[in-house]
Design an enzyme around this catalytic site. Structure first.
Site, PDB file in Angstrom:
ATOM      1  N   GLU A 149       0.925  -1.163   0.109  1.00 16.80           N
ATOM      2  CA  GLU A 149      -0.052  -0.059   0.068  1.00 16.80           C
ATOM      3  C   GLU A 149       0.733   1.175   0.203  1.00 16.80           C
ATOM      4  O   GLU A 149       0.453   2.161  -0.725  1.00 16.80           O
ATOM      5  CB  GLU A 149      -0.907  -0.003   1.259  1.00 16.80           C
ATOM      6  CG  GLU A 149      -2.083  -0.943   1.176  1.00 16.80           C
ATOM      7  CD  GLU A 149      -2.919  -1.004  -0.004  1.00 16.80           C
ATOM      8  OE1 GLU A 149      -3.521   0.319  -0.790  1.00 16.80           O
ATOM      9  OE2 GLU A 149      -3.405  -1.900  -0.287  1.00 16.80           O
ATOM     10  N   ASN A 191       1.095   3.899  -3.084  1.00 15.02           N
ATOM     11  CA  ASN A 191       0.686   5.144  -3.027  1.00 15.02           C
ATOM     12  C   ASN A 191       1.862   6.151  -3.577  1.00 15.02           C
ATOM     13  O   ASN A 191       1.454   6.956  -4.488  1.00 15.02           O
ATOM     14  CB  ASN A 191       0.621   5.780  -1.661  1.00 15.02           C
ATOM     15  CG  ASN A 191      -0.936   5.416  -0.833  1.00 15.02           C
ATOM     16  OD1 ASN A 191      -1.643   4.866  -1.742  1.00 15.02           O
ATOM     17  ND2 ASN A 191      -1.005   5.705   0.099  1.00 15.02           N
ATOM     18  N   ARG A 215      -9.627   3.183  -7.698  1.00 19.20           N
ATOM     19  CA  ARG A 215      -9.093   3.522  -6.442  1.00 19.20           C
ATOM     20  C   ARG A 215      -9.993   3.466  -5.381  1.00 19.20           C
ATOM     21  O   ARG A 215     -10.934   4.156  -5.521  1.00 19.20           O
ATOM     22  CB  ARG A 215      -8.279   4.863  -6.534  1.00 19.20           C
ATOM     23  CG  ARG A 215      -7.251   5.175  -7.592  1.00 19.20           C
ATOM     24  CD  ARG A 215      -5.824   4.407  -7.266  1.00 19.20           C
ATOM     25  NE  ARG A 215      -5.238   4.347  -8.666  1.00 19.20           N
ATOM     26  CZ  ARG A 215      -4.820   3.114  -8.868  1.00 19.20           C
ATOM     27  NH1 ARG A 215      -4.897   2.045  -7.998  1.00 19.20           N
ATOM     28  NH2 ARG A 215      -4.175   2.984 -10.065  1.00 19.20           N
TER      29      ARG A 215
END
Length: 152
Positions: free
Chosen positions: A46, A50, A108
């Site tokens: 994650e 990002n 997303r």
């Protein structure tokens, strides 16, 4: 006993899988459970994703879009720091909220920081509007007894 490693990669989607595997292999020295390894892998994925999706937005040549991942094994705790040199996060508190996204209309979920927070024992995000880059610091206690012993 401390142990440290550092990786520097380009902000490229294929590198996310590599980073999560390397961090998990390094953390394996603490003899974590499979659930703990999967938590670490998920949180690292994650954080790196990002950086790839939000930090640089494809505006620079790849060589100008580094992501640095540092991992410190300290006693029975894994400390992971993921750093980019991108655009920064205008509102960190908003970004920490479930389903918040700056990429409306794309696939997303806006759950990156929520997932990192759920899978790790500690999460700190350093960034701001007009500030270059973001620093994400995460910690996962693998062996509390070992950590307490080393603290004495």
């Amino acid at each position: 006993m401390e142990n440290f490693m550092s990786l520097k990669i380009y902000s490229k989607p294929g590198n996310e899988t590599f980073v999560r595997s390397v961090v998990a292999a390094f953390a394996a020295q603490l003899n974590p459970t499979m659930d703990q390894i999967n938590d670490i892998k998920t949180a690292v994925s994650e954080a790196v994703t990002n950086c790839i999706i939000h930090a640089y937005a494809g505006e620079k040549p790849m060589a100008d879009c580094p992501i640095t991942v540092d991992v410190l094994l300290d006693g029975g705790t894994v400390h992971i720091t993921v750093v980019d040199e991108g655009v920064g996060i205008a509102d960190v508190e908003a970004a920490r909220q479930p389903f918040f996204t700056t990429k409306e209309g794309e696939e997303r979920t806006g759950m990156g920081f929520t997932i990192m927070d759920a899978f790790m024992d500690k999460l700190d995000i350093l960034s701001g509007a007009g500030q270059a880059g973001t620093v994400v610091r995460m910690s996962k206690i693998i062996n509390a007894q070992c950590s307490m012993h080393n603290a004495q």
